[in-house]
Design an enzyme around this catalytic site. Structure first.
Site, PDB file in Angstrom:
ATOM      1  N   ARG A 136      -8.579  -1.827   1.157  1.00 28.64           N
ATOM      2  CA  ARG A 136      -9.724  -1.608   2.184  1.00 28.64           C
ATOM      3  C   ARG A 136     -10.706  -1.940   1.650  1.00 28.64           C
ATOM      4  O   ARG A 136     -11.452  -1.902   0.307  1.00 28.64           O
ATOM      5  CB  ARG A 136      -9.689  -0.129   2.565  1.00 28.64           C
ATOM      6  CG  ARG A 136      -8.390   0.280   3.106  1.00 28.64           C
ATOM      7  CD  ARG A 136      -8.325   1.689   3.537  1.00 28.64           C
ATOM      8  NE  ARG A 136      -7.061   2.301   4.126  1.00 28.64           N
ATOM      9  CZ  ARG A 136      -6.458   2.934   3.355  1.00 28.64           C
ATOM     10  NH1 ARG A 136      -6.387   2.902   1.951  1.00 28.64           N
ATOM     11  NH2 ARG A 136      -5.145   3.359   4.007  1.00 28.64           N
ATOM     12  N   HIS A 247      -0.390   4.852   2.640  1.00 27.22           N
ATOM     13  CA  HIS A 247      -0.220   5.655   3.790  1.00 27.22           C
ATOM     14  C   HIS A 247       0.055   6.926   3.732  1.00 27.22           C
ATOM     15  O   HIS A 247       1.023   7.172   2.927  1.00 27.22           O
ATOM     16  CB  HIS A 247       0.491   4.871   4.893  1.00 27.22           C
ATOM     17  CG  HIS A 247      -0.099   3.724   5.266  1.00 27.22           C
ATOM     18  ND1 HIS A 247       0.858   2.594   5.787  1.00 27.22           N
ATOM     19  CD2 HIS A 247      -1.048   3.140   5.828  1.00 27.22           C
ATOM     20  CE1 HIS A 247       0.375   1.504   6.283  1.00 27.22           C
ATOM     21  NE2 HIS A 247      -1.161   1.891   6.155  1.00 27.22           N
TER      22      HIS A 247
END
Length: 278
Positions: A136, A247
């Site tokens: 990210r 995740h």
């Protein structure tokens, strides 16, 4: 208690429970926006105040509306836990259904075109970290030379909420690391934050500018989507992809499993009309 004092206390609570800086700053920003635009102290906001604020922003996407609603839900629950307020106005406002999110990966040919475009070396490294490790923007911004462990073929990713995960190091990133600092920030701030790394926004802007110069649609997060989608298309197990993308929930990873054009096209092409009418 004044408006600012309540919001300051809420911000302090975010620090205490060690939530990510981006989560904290966004929640505080939105709460201050609500206070300013509604012209009230949010501590004492009534359901009608909240609904009218929502109605004053028809430009919001469903995703934005859902996110801002969740911030207010969290705020009023916190007020109750702190014994600052007895009731919860969000109960009368009602629930907002979370919109279905679909990944939008960069097209393969566009990624190749992007990498062939002239750009600063550090922008290219940002792109490679997003596409070949699924990082990210905030993770790219804070990446350090010490996070690369070439002998073991792995790299350390400092993710949301201060989590740390080791993930495999792609061969291209092994070669890339040779031209980057072995210690310290890979992307130090030039002027505005001396001694610190660049911001998440700076990474997003740099990669976005590269896409625009290449005259193709895309963003840093769409490179992360390409990473997850391509892993699944190439046959990686969904649990493996969950770990690689870091995740916390398998549900987040499963979002990537039903959207690949390649799989849908292959399924349609296998349809046998003659077998159906035989």
């Amino acid at each position: 208690m004044s408006t600012n004092a309540t919001i300051d206390q809420w911000e302090l609570w975010h620090h205490g429970v060690r939530l990510a800086d981006t989560t904290r700053s966004e929640r505080i920003r939105v709460l201050r926006q609500f206070a300013t635009e509604a012209g009230i102290d949010p501590t004492y906001a009534q359901p009608l105040d909240i609904v009218r604020w929502y109605s004053s922003h028809p430009e919001w996407t469903k995703s934005t509306h859902y996110t801002y609603h969740s911030y207010l839900v969290t705020f009023f629950k916190w007020l109750q836990l702190q014994d600052i307020r007895a009731d919860d106005p969000m109960i009368k406002v009602g629930k907002i259904k979370q919109p279905k999110r679909k990944p939008r990966p960069v097209a393969d040919q566009h990624l190749i075109q992007l990498l062939r475009t002239n750009m600063h070396h550090r922008t290219r490294v940002m792109i490679l970290l997003a596409a070949l490790a699924g990082l990210r923007c905030i993770e790219i911004a804070a990446f350090r030379g010490e996070h690369v462990d070439v002998p073991r073929g792995r790299m350390l990713v400092q993710g949301k909420g201060g989590s740390e995960e080791w993930v495999p190091l792609h061969p291209v990133l092994v070669a890339t690391a040779e031209g980057m600092p072995a210690r310290g920030w890979w992307f130090p701030s030039n002027r505005t934050r001396p001694g610190q790394h660049v911001t998440r926004k700076s990474v997003s802007q740099s990669v976005g500018d590269a896409f625009r110069r290449a005259d193709i649609p895309g963003s840093a997060h769409r490179l992360r989507h390409w990473y997850g989608t391509t892993l699944l298309e190439d046959g990686a197990d969904v649990r493996v992809v969950q770990e690689l993308m870091r995740h916390s929930s398998l549900t987040s990873t499963q979002m990537y499993t039903g959207v690949t054009d390649l799989r849908m096209r292959a399924a349609v092409e296998k349809l046998d009309l003659y077998r159906a009418i035989a």
